[in-house]
Write a protein that holds these residues in place. Structure first.
Motif, PDB file in Angstrom:
ATOM      1  N   GLN A 360       0.847  -1.191   0.000  1.00  0.00           N
ATOM      2  CA  GLN A 360       0.000   0.000   0.000  1.00  0.00           C
ATOM      3  C   GLN A 360       0.885   1.244   0.000  1.00  0.00           C
ATOM      4  O   GLN A 360       1.372   1.683   1.040  1.00  0.00           O
ATOM      5  CB  GLN A 360      -0.937   0.002   1.205  1.00  0.00           C
ATOM      6  N   ARG A 363      -0.245   4.842   2.148  1.00  0.00           N
ATOM      7  CA  ARG A 363       0.017   5.149   3.556  1.00  0.00           C
ATOM      8  C   ARG A 363       1.484   5.449   3.796  1.00  0.00           C
ATOM      9  O   ARG A 363       1.869   5.941   4.847  1.00  0.00           O
ATOM     10  CB  ARG A 363      -0.468   4.008   4.467  1.00  0.00           C
ATOM     11  N   ARG A 364       2.336   5.175   2.821  1.00  0.00           N
ATOM     12  CA  ARG A 364       3.753   5.525   2.914  1.00  0.00           C
ATOM     13  C   ARG A 364       4.053   6.853   2.207  1.00  0.00           C
ATOM     14  O   ARG A 364       5.208   7.224   2.032  1.00  0.00           O
ATOM     15  CB  ARG A 364       4.608   4.430   2.284  1.00  0.00           C
ATOM     16  N   TYR A 367       1.998   7.615  -3.028  1.00  0.00           N
ATOM     17  CA  TYR A 367       0.972   7.461  -4.044  1.00  0.00           C
ATOM     18  C   TYR A 367       0.047   8.654  -4.035  1.00  0.00           C
ATOM     19  O   TYR A 367      -0.293   9.166  -2.983  1.00  0.00           O
ATOM     20  CB  TYR A 367       0.161   6.193  -3.731  1.00  0.00           C
ATOM     21  N   ALA A 369      -3.341  10.790  -4.041  1.00  0.00           N
ATOM     22  CA  ALA A 369      -4.490  10.510  -3.177  1.00  0.00           C
ATOM     23  C   ALA A 369      -5.791  10.288  -3.942  1.00  0.00           C
ATOM     24  O   ALA A 369      -6.568   9.407  -3.614  1.00  0.00           O
ATOM     25  CB  ALA A 369      -4.664  11.639  -2.176  1.00  0.00           C
ATOM     26  N   VAL A 370      -6.060  11.079  -4.965  1.00  0.00           N
ATOM     27  CA  VAL A 370      -7.343  10.980  -5.658  1.00  0.00           C
ATOM     28  C   VAL A 370      -7.232  10.017  -6.833  1.00  0.00           C
ATOM     29  O   VAL A 370      -6.456  10.233  -7.762  1.00  0.00           O
ATOM     30  CB  VAL A 370      -7.824  12.367  -6.136  1.00  0.00           C
TER      31      VAL A 370
ATOM     32  N   ASP C  53      -0.399  -6.500   2.770  1.00  0.00           N
ATOM     33  CA  ASP C  53       0.163  -5.244   3.285  1.00  0.00           C
ATOM     34  C   ASP C  53      -0.927  -4.219   3.588  1.00  0.00           C
ATOM     35  O   ASP C  53      -0.632  -3.076   3.946  1.00  0.00           O
ATOM     36  CB  ASP C  53       1.154  -4.683   2.251  1.00  0.00           C
ATOM     37  N   TRP C  54      -2.185  -4.560   3.422  1.00  0.00           N
ATOM     38  CA  TRP C  54      -3.284  -3.618   3.523  1.00  0.00           C
ATOM     39  C   TRP C  54      -4.169  -3.928   4.728  1.00  0.00           C
ATOM     40  O   TRP C  54      -3.952  -4.891   5.452  1.00  0.00           O
ATOM     41  CB  TRP C  54      -4.137  -3.642   2.251  1.00  0.00           C
ATOM     42  N   LEU C  86     -17.699  12.435  -5.005  1.00  0.00           N
ATOM     43  CA  LEU C  86     -16.377  11.821  -4.882  1.00  0.00           C
ATOM     44  C   LEU C  86     -16.577  10.552  -4.075  1.00  0.00           C
ATOM     45  O   LEU C  86     -16.990  10.610  -2.908  1.00  0.00           O
ATOM     46  CB  LEU C  86     -15.414  12.780  -4.161  1.00  0.00           C
ATOM     47  N   PHE C 106     -14.526  18.502  -8.874  1.00  0.00           N
ATOM     48  CA  PHE C 106     -13.718  17.822  -9.896  1.00  0.00           C
ATOM     49  C   PHE C 106     -14.462  17.834 -11.223  1.00  0.00           C
ATOM     50  O   PHE C 106     -15.663  17.542 -11.271  1.00  0.00           O
ATOM     51  CB  PHE C 106     -13.436  16.381  -9.472  1.00  0.00           C
ATOM     52  N   ARG C 118     -14.388   9.969  -9.753  1.00  0.00           N
ATOM     53  CA  ARG C 118     -13.221  10.150  -8.890  1.00  0.00           C
ATOM     54  C   ARG C 118     -13.460   9.465  -7.559  1.00  0.00           C
ATOM     55  O   ARG C 118     -14.601   9.335  -7.115  1.00  0.00           O
ATOM     56  CB  ARG C 118     -12.941  11.646  -8.646  1.00  0.00           C
ATOM     57  N   THR C 119     -12.343   9.033  -6.934  1.00  0.00           N
ATOM     58  CA  THR C 119     -12.427   8.321  -5.650  1.00  0.00           C
ATOM     59  C   THR C 119     -11.389   8.862  -4.677  1.00  0.00           C
ATOM     60  O   THR C 119     -10.389   9.461  -5.097  1.00  0.00           O
ATOM     61  CB  THR C 119     -12.131   6.813  -5.836  1.00  0.00           C
ATOM     62  N   SER C 120     -11.662   8.683  -3.415  1.00  0.00           N
ATOM     63  CA  SER C 120     -10.640   8.978  -2.398  1.00  0.00           C
ATOM     64  C   SER C 120     -10.805   7.970  -1.265  1.00  0.00           C
ATOM     65  O   SER C 120     -11.273   8.289  -0.184  1.00  0.00           O
ATOM     66  CB  SER C 120     -10.771  10.424  -1.885  1.00  0.00           C
ATOM     67  N   TYR C 121     -10.366   6.734  -1.544  1.00  0.00           N
ATOM     68  CA  TYR C 121     -10.641   5.647  -0.612  1.00  0.00           C
ATOM     69  C   TYR C 121      -9.821   5.743   0.676  1.00  0.00           C
ATOM     70  O   TYR C 121     -10.314   5.469   1.759  1.00  0.00           O
ATOM     71  CB  TYR C 121     -10.319   4.293  -1.248  1.00  0.00           C
ATOM     72  N   ASP C 123      -7.552   8.362   1.612  1.00  0.00           N
ATOM     73  CA  ASP C 123      -7.391   9.704   2.183  1.00  0.00           C
ATOM     74  C   ASP C 123      -8.783  10.241   2.473  1.00  0.00           C
ATOM     75  O   ASP C 123      -9.589  10.414   1.552  1.00  0.00           O
ATOM     76  CB  ASP C 123      -6.725  10.644   1.157  1.00  0.00           C
TER      77      ASP C 123
END
Lengths: 427, 427, 427
Positions: A360, A363-364, A367, A369-370, C53-54, C86, C106, C118-121, C123
């Motif tokens: 992921q 979270r580091r 990447y 965000a949107v 890792d998630w 969003l 957006f 658009r997505t913001s899963y 954040d």
């Protein structure tokens, strides 16, 4: 770059007048000048020493040589251009007719105004080289030839600069130093080599130890191989350098195996730098790559040049003079050379520490965000590196597969290594 | 060459009138004529013998055959052309209407003036073959068909010539001999094969034993394989020959593996001889290469031809007559065949005895004295051979890599072997 | 086909209005509808569960959302199109100026009349998506934004259908189900997948067990992999499905290895069906093939689509609506998909039981009786299969080598197996 080009031009100009051969004081003077720029270790090997299938020849030196007419006028004069003498000519002082003289005169009918470069290292002979136009104009009559040379037991001389690396694995950069007043072949190779050695000595230590060899062609490389037979296997990548100052496209000549790391690195750099270039297969002629690639050694040594030996008219003639090379082009050659060396030095295999699915990155902080949009290039590079760092692909493999410049892959891998997502495998 | 072409023409002309089949006296007469040129061992295998998945069929012989009209006039006559009879027709003497007759008549609507060649070896049947134009002109009425053949227990006959070599490894040259009056397919293959056998018998012994097989198609090859199952593995290279007298470009059809030495040798010879040619992949149809390449044997047997079977209109028709082939073309085919055989026979791996660096050719008289010029071709060949004779490359590998004719590489290797620079590895 | 196309259209139309995301009731409703067609096992995985890792995120649900002007008029309304929000927006109810609002709006300047997806899963953010033309027309003033969503511990939901096979080896068909009202991406993939599952369930059991996975993109595949880590290795072939209803040519994206059976099967089917198509190399972006092909798993999962993600303007916009897909094209996609699955399911190695020479096909009724003519295609297929069924070639290998459609080779092998000429090797 302006300064660098000027320094390269200056070094070539200083070396140009010296009459070099495979042995003798011309080689020593050349090495002394190189030694002003880099810490050079000079080796002297006595005549008669057995080196592989060869023997170090007697040492040749020359003070003067000329062809004079019956009136004592010098028609051909070594003092004007050292190409005028057949390199390794035995001493002679003789009067003879034009017919007797002819077998000892060398010219280029196709290039009537240029002096050819000719040698007779292992057959004792003497001769003079001159423009064909002049040769054809010589009248019948008596001529005097005087060659004030010595050919007697002495030494073969070569020099080495070693840039210490973090490992004992070596990269060899080999340049021949035996040609007299010819600039592209090979004062350009010498100058570019010296500049790279200087640059590496001034920077952080590379991973590989980098060995710069300045030796006469063929017999010099053979002598070095004979004296370093046990340790030559440390050489894991190598290049011979020649003809790096002319205005031809770059040429890279592969190792005999054709798939060595140096072959792939050179092709990668030439392609990504988008310079006009050709990559050609190995053939067993040219310069000292022949010796390094011989079946007993099979050292992966390619050859970097611009114009190909024997493929341009100035080659091995007086046309290969100071006007034929340029410092700017040598500086560009240096950049290409340095980039190739950087690739083989930095290429390695890293292993993804989170190989199950993608880690992921978000979270580091690695990447965007949107989601839902196209992926920026840098993030795609990360995904490539993470997917292919499986212990089977090196960074160069990844760059080739992803179609990315090596430097992008290297920098990406460094970032991921910092975040603990890549590690170097043990052992 | 004039003589050779004439001899090839003569042999084809002599064999042309004979009515061959997969068994019978036509085969025996053909082998007898071959035996006048080369020492032929003839084998007779009884009908009913189990051979692999097959059984040797009854022997077929024929004296006469015709189709006559109500007035007794012979409309189709075996005596005029043996293609008129469906090969392996059972004996019959019958009167019948045109409608009853039709299923037994074979013609070529696309080539209305030619007689087709048809067979019915394993289904007992009878029939006549005739030009389509003639077939279409037959009026209603009563017809008589008489086929004076025998089909009864006897033998299958084939012949072999063995040219003894210096080793037991074998090269197989296989030609089918079962077709009646068809010249290109396969009297041309037989004639070229016999000429090569004669040439090899008259020359120094080759390294490989060369076996020439003259056998009926399919059942003959299967019979030979069945009877030589234990020793067939000695065959390390092989070719079937067919259609070598027409004026089409050469065709080489690869072995099923596609990378056998014979495949590479054939492609090399065809490319370097600069004859118009095509090299095609194996497919499991054609001639006896099918049997040799079957999964149980996988003998590396390719196929050399000019026109491809089934790809030219004269194929398997009366158009494949004496005018369709020429002795000059068969002589050229022989040269190509002999060159291919020479490559596989001479190809081997040699090892450089001075593998560390280049050996000093000059002191051995193998190198030009005055340096600085371009290298003559012969010396470049030496350098190629010395560099690649590392135990991993054969002479053909070297020829391919260097882009040189095999013969240049072979001759160069012989010269270097004389000078002690190459040796054959032990074992 | 008319019916099938209609059924595919109906399923897409029924799923279209649902607001899906990576969690929540939209996913559950979607799976419930799929479950009306095929026996679906639904899994619920709690928020906070560690998956590779998630971590499974909080569950998101939404009832309403809008942007209103100072007069309370809804300018942007979730009820009109669920793309307006969003995806994964946190709940909010706020009044603010246009400048304060802008970072949360957006749009697509290049496609001013379409709403972007658009997505913001991961954040926490909120936002609204709207046509750029509308965005640019918003006057200064006060605005109210209300998003009536919940984001709190719950579950991630996915479903599986398993078609039992004769072996435990699995074929995975994976479709992402997380996109809201977008038809091609990926209601088309879902619909085609469901139709294939139905077809396989209604037919004879395939050799492989076929697993159909319907899961949210990325986190869904990762969750599945985490929960099936021990048994994921059973997957020997796989495909992700997306964008199968548009009118672009077919695209097959290879596995990371690039030479898997699924890669060869897909290329074979696309080539032999002569549909316009492109086969592209793997790259580590796109859909869940990224996770399956990650270095820890390296499951050979390719991707079948028509239009490529990100390569057509309607992608991830309100342009990907019901008019953008067609049932007839989805039905064609199903045929191509089914053919690819059929190839990997039927491909296997058989062994010729009569490998020495060709078996005598004639006495088994497998060969035409009258020889001398060209070979019919079906008989050539037999000869290919017999020659290459040597334990080293699979039926697909043979089809590729012979240039024949896989189905011809498979049917031929079945016929030969019936006649005892082929057997499946033991073990």
């Amino acid at each position: 770059m302006g300064d660098l080009a000027g320094e390269l031009d200056d070094l070539v100009a200083r070396l140009y007048p010296i009459c070099r051969s495979i042995t003798g004081d011309g080689v020593r003077r050349t090495l002394a000048i190189i030694g002003e720029h880099v810490p050079l270790q000079v080796h002297e090997v006595p005549s008669g020493t057995k080196v592989l299938d060869w023997e170090v020849p007697d040492e040749w030196n020359i003070a003067d040589a000329y062809l004079a007419d019956g009136d004592g006028r010098r028609l051909v004069d070594f003092a004007a251009c050292n190409l005028h003498v057949l390199n390794y000519s035995v001493p002679i002082d003789v009067e003879l007719s034009l017919d007797e003289l002819r077998p000892h005169l060398f010219s280029l009918p196709d290039q009537p105004d240029r002096i050819p470069y000719r040698t007779s290292y292992y057959d004792r002979n003497w001769g003079l080289c001159l423009p064909d136009r002049q040769l054809r104009s010589l009248p019948e009559g008596r001529y005097r030839v005087r060659i004030d040379s010595t050919l007697q037991p002495g030494h073969l001389t070569y020099g080495e600069v070693v840039v210490p690396g973090r490992t004992q694995d070596e990269i060899l950069v080999s340049s021949h130093i035996c040609h007299p007043s010819l600039c592209d072949d090979n004062l350009s190779g010498i100058a570019v080599s010296v500049a790279l050695a200087r640059r590496l000595l001034d920077g952080p230590p590379p991973r590989h130890t980098v060995r710069f060899l300045y030796a006469p062609g063929t017999i010099g490389a053979i002598t070095w191989l004979a004296r370093n037979r046990e340790t030559a296997g440390r050489i894991v990548h190598g290049l011979t350098l020649t003809c790096l100052g002319d205005d031809h496209p770059f040429t890279y000549k592969r190792t005999v195996g054709g798939t060595a790391a140096i072959d792939r690195a050179a092709a990668h750099v030439l392609a990504h730098d988008a310079v006009d270039n050709q990559v050609i297969d190995f053939f067993p002629y040219g310069y000292d790559e022949r010796q390094y690639n011989s079946p007993g050694f099979r050292l992966p040594v390619g050859s970097l040049m611009r114009g190909r030996h024997g493929q341009f008219p100035e080659y091995h003639t007086s046309g290969d003079d100071l006007s034929f090379v340029s410092g700017a082009r040598m500086a560009h050659s240096l950049d290409v050379l340095a980039a190739i060396i950087a690739v083989v030095d930095a290429d390695r295999r890293l292993v993804n520490t989170e190989p199950y699915g993608e880690p992921q990155l978000g979270r580091r902080g690695l990447y965007g965000a949107v989601g839902g949009q196209n992926l920026p290039d840098g993030q795609l590079a990360m995904l490539w590196v993470l997917n292919l760092c499986d212990g089977e692909h090196s960074l160069l493999d990844i760059a080739e597969r992803a179609g990315l410049p090596f430097e992008v892959v290297r920098a990406t891998s460094a970032l991921l290594e910092e975040h603990g997502l890549l590690i170097a495998p043990v052992g």
